[in-house]
Design an enzyme around this catalytic site. Structure first.
Site, mmCIF file in Angstrom:
data_model
loop_
_atom_site.group_PDB
_atom_site.id
_atom_site.type_symbol
_atom_site.label_atom_id
_atom_site.label_comp_id
_atom_site.label_asym_id
_atom_site.label_seq_id
_atom_site.Cartn_x
_atom_site.Cartn_y
_atom_site.Cartn_z
ATOM 1 N N HIS A 7 -5.865 6.240 2.127
ATOM 2 C CA HIS A 7 -5.490 6.075 3.533
ATOM 3 C C HIS A 7 -6.736 6.043 4.415
ATOM 4 C CE1 HIS A 7 -3.593 7.934 7.330
ATOM 5 N NE2 HIS A 7 -3.116 6.719 7.223
ATOM 6 N N ARG A 8 -7.022 4.901 4.968
ATOM 7 C CA ARG A 8 -8.259 4.681 5.766
ATOM 8 C C ARG A 8 -9.497 4.976 4.924
ATOM 9 N NH1 ARG A 8 -6.373 8.093 11.198
ATOM 10 N NH2 ARG A 8 -4.170 7.615 10.996
ATOM 11 N N GLU A 48 -6.054 1.361 1.850
ATOM 12 C CA GLU A 48 -5.390 1.015 3.111
ATOM 13 C C GLU A 48 -6.413 1.104 4.215
ATOM 14 O OE1 GLU A 48 -3.120 2.029 6.930
ATOM 15 O OE2 GLU A 48 -4.686 3.158 5.912
ATOM 16 N N ASP A 105 -7.028 -0.106 8.675
ATOM 17 C CA ASP A 105 -6.394 -0.593 9.900
ATOM 18 C C ASP A 105 -7.270 -1.684 10.502
ATOM 19 O OD1 ASP A 105 -4.289 1.599 10.052
ATOM 20 O OD2 ASP A 105 -6.150 2.755 9.975
ATOM 21 N N HIS A 155 -8.862 2.248 13.584
ATOM 22 C CA HIS A 155 -7.479 2.722 13.754
ATOM 23 C C HIS A 155 -6.976 2.681 15.197
ATOM 24 C CE1 HIS A 155 -4.163 5.603 14.182
ATOM 25 N NE2 HIS A 155 -3.824 5.221 12.969
ATOM 26 N N GLU A 171 -3.476 -3.006 7.282
ATOM 27 C CA GLU A 171 -2.468 -2.675 8.296
ATOM 28 C C GLU A 171 -2.903 -3.249 9.639
ATOM 29 O OE1 GLU A 171 -1.460 1.456 9.225
ATOM 30 O OE2 GLU A 171 -0.341 0.688 10.931
ATOM 31 N N LYS A 191 -2.985 -3.546 13.458
ATOM 32 C CA LYS A 191 -2.737 -2.735 14.652
ATOM 33 C C LYS A 191 -2.824 -3.651 15.867
ATOM 34 C CE LYS A 191 -2.782 1.620 12.967
ATOM 35 N NZ LYS A 191 -1.513 2.306 12.740
ATOM 36 N N ASP A 209 -5.097 10.858 1.968
ATOM 37 C CA ASP A 209 -6.447 11.067 2.523
ATOM 38 C C ASP A 209 -7.372 11.674 1.464
ATOM 39 O OD1 ASP A 209 -5.444 10.363 5.069
ATOM 40 O OD2 ASP A 209 -4.882 12.437 5.503
#
Ligand code: G3P
Ligand code: MG
Length: 252
Positions: A14-15, A41, A43, A56, A115, A117, A240
């Site tokens: 995640h990120r 992943e 953003d 993000h 993802e 945004k 994370d």
């Protein structure tokens, strides 16, 4: 499924490895790669000059030494910002990466969840969709990405422009509570359904799997949470702390 993926529980960073390095930076992505994830992943937002950057928030304040909104800045302006010191002084050299830079970093066995945004960015039209498709095609990544978003209008337009690129619908209860994963698949063309741990319901999994839709859940940061996700039967966990989750899965 993305080419090369077997039916197993996928670990998605995640990120990047954002529990151990500043989120959405090359340091966090390198760490996730070393920790053995299946997918990363990140953003993506669009700059004033229509470049795609990995970031993000809409606003620069939380994770850089800058201020203002991403869409007000050119890529060159953003590249001068420090995107790591907020986390620790040892990451002071980290810059906001471009989507291209992260794609170039990925080894052949690690896929990418982009993802989108779009919140706050009032520019309309298909510039964002176009820019995204251009980068994915240029890098030959169409078979290795999952493009997801809470912005289902974006996803619908994106899917029409390039139906070959897989998309994932992010679940927003206030809007989607009455919809099944298969409804989102029909409406958007989404082959993945992504929700938070607390939003997950058995009926989502049952419906998704009946229609061959992948279910991913975020964020799964402890072994206890992981075990619950395994009992539910999710296909991917977004974390994370990839090292911890990969180790727990290897020890099973
Ligand atoms: O893809 C899952 C997750 O990244 C969605 O929420 O705010 O972390 O981008 P957020
Ligand atoms: Mg995200």
């Amino acid at each position: 499924m993305i080419e090369g993926e077997k039916r197993k529980l996928l670990v998605v960073a995640h990120r990047g490895s954002s529990g151990s390095a500043p989120e959405n930076t090359m340091a966090a992505f390198r760490m996730a790669i070393d920790e053995g994830v299946d997918m990363i992943e990140l953003d993506v937002r669009m700059t004033r000059d229509f470049e795609l950057v990995v970031y993000h928030d809409a606003d620069l304040r939380r994770t850089t030494n800058g201020s203002g909104f991403i869409w007000e800045k050119t890529l060159d302006e953003l590249k001068h910002l420090d995107a790591g010191s907020w986390y620790s002084p040892k990451f002071a050299d980290e810059r906001i990466p471009t989507l291209r830079e992260v794609i170039d970093l990925l080894p052949a066995n690690i896929n990418l969840n982009i993802e989108i945004k779009s919140d706050g960015d009032v520019r309309r039209g298909i510039a964002f969709e176009d820019a995204c498709i251009r980068v994915i095609r240029e890098k030959g990544f169409a078979h290795r990405v999952l493009v997801s978003s809470f912005d289902h209008k974006f996803l619908r337009r994106f899917h029409k422009l390039d139906p070959a690129i897989r998309i994932g619908a992010l679940y927003l209860p206030v809007r989607d509570a009455a919809k099944k994963p298969s409804t989102l698949e029909r409406r958007l063309g989404a082959s993945a359904f992504i929700c938070s741990r607390t939003q997950l319901r058995k009926r989502f999994i049952a419906d998704a799997h009946q229609h061959d839709i992948m279910v991913a859940c975020y964020v799964v940061n402890t072994v206890r949470q992981l075990e619950r996700m395994i009992r539910f039967g999710v296909d991917a966990v977004v974390t994370d702390f990839p090292r911890r989750i990969v180790r727990a899965l290897n020890e099973r």
